[in-house]
Design a protein around this motif. Structure first.
Motif, mmCIF file in Angstrom:
data_model
loop_
_atom_site.group_PDB
_atom_site.id
_atom_site.type_symbol
_atom_site.label_atom_id
_atom_site.label_comp_id
_atom_site.label_asym_id
_atom_site.label_seq_id
_atom_site.Cartn_x
_atom_site.Cartn_y
_atom_site.Cartn_z
ATOM 1 N N TYR A 4 0.742 -1.206 0.047
ATOM 2 C CA TYR A 4 -0.167 0.216 -0.177
ATOM 3 C C TYR A 4 0.834 1.266 -0.143
ATOM 4 C CZ TYR A 4 -3.897 -3.122 1.417
ATOM 5 O OH TYR A 4 -4.661 -3.897 1.357
ATOM 6 N N GLU A 6 1.404 5.165 0.919
ATOM 7 C CA GLU A 6 1.519 5.620 2.772
ATOM 8 C C GLU A 6 -0.121 6.362 2.832
ATOM 9 O OE1 GLU A 6 3.381 9.432 5.069
ATOM 10 O OE2 GLU A 6 4.523 8.360 3.616
ATOM 11 N N ALA A 7 -0.748 6.840 1.809
ATOM 12 C CA ALA A 7 -2.053 7.174 1.922
ATOM 13 C C ALA A 7 -2.922 6.066 2.299
ATOM 14 C CB ALA A 7 -2.589 8.143 0.758
ATOM 15 N N GLU A 8 -2.923 4.926 1.416
ATOM 16 C CA GLU A 8 -3.480 3.866 1.568
ATOM 17 C C GLU A 8 -3.574 3.100 2.790
ATOM 18 O OE1 GLU A 8 -4.089 2.629 -3.054
ATOM 19 O OE2 GLU A 8 -2.336 1.860 -1.850
ATOM 20 N N LEU A 9 -2.424 3.281 3.513
ATOM 21 C CA LEU A 9 -2.259 2.488 4.835
ATOM 22 C C LEU A 9 -2.970 3.223 5.829
ATOM 23 C CD1 LEU A 9 1.722 2.481 5.131
ATOM 24 C CD2 LEU A 9 0.251 0.509 4.802
ATOM 25 N N LYS A 10 -3.604 4.226 5.771
ATOM 26 C CA LYS A 10 -4.483 4.703 6.758
ATOM 27 C C LYS A 10 -5.555 4.035 6.995
ATOM 28 C CE LYS A 10 -3.796 9.600 7.152
ATOM 29 N NZ LYS A 10 -4.367 11.067 6.539
ATOM 30 N N TYR A 11 -5.970 3.390 5.699
ATOM 31 C CA TYR A 11 -7.445 2.735 5.271
ATOM 32 C C TYR A 11 -7.163 1.094 5.221
ATOM 33 C CZ TYR A 11 -8.977 7.371 5.078
ATOM 34 O OH TYR A 11 -9.119 8.690 5.383
#
Length: 139
Positions: A4, A6-11
């Protein structure tokens, strides 16, 4: 685990879950969904104001003394027996919102001529100021 950003890691915990489908509400059609995003009139009445500004009006034409004399002669002839003559009346109607107005031609009969108020009353009840007459033709 997937790679993922970095932005996708939040979700990451929900990103691979299946799409939710409600058991209570029917799914919206594409047309209904699209309607949610259709434009709305944020400036109510703005389009009407623009159209009014674009609308053209005519300036009133002043008749010469000879034309006024000729028109007066026709009025005197009609005054004797108003309903006898079918007429084509052209007159200037002032615009309610802008300077100027428009010329209107109607085919009608004169009901009466009101010299006191300087008006011609047509058979349909329309009252025309004698000063606004442009042409008067008997048929």
């Amino acid at each position: 685990m997937n790679d993922y950003t970095e932005a996708e890691l939040k979700y990451a915990d929900i990103i691979d879950l299946p799409h939710h489908v409600s058991k209570k509400h029917a799914q919206m059609s594409r047309a209904e969904r699209a309607a949610q995003f259709s434009p709305f009139a944020a400036l109510t009445g703005y389009g009407d104001k623009v159209n009014e500004t674009e609308r053209l009006t005519d300036e009133k034409t002043e008749l010469s003394d000879d034309e006024k004399y000729e028109l007066n002669g026709r009025l005197q002839k009609i005054k004797k027996d108003p309903l006898k003559y079918g007429l084509s009346v052209t007159y200037f109607k002032k615009d309610e919102f802008k300077s100027g107005g428009k010329y209107i031609t109607v085919r009608t009969h004169v009901k009466r001529i009101d010299e006191t108020n300087r008006r011609i009353v047509l058979e349909d009840g329309t009252q025309i100021n004698i000063d606004d007459l442009y042409a008067l033709e008997t048929e």
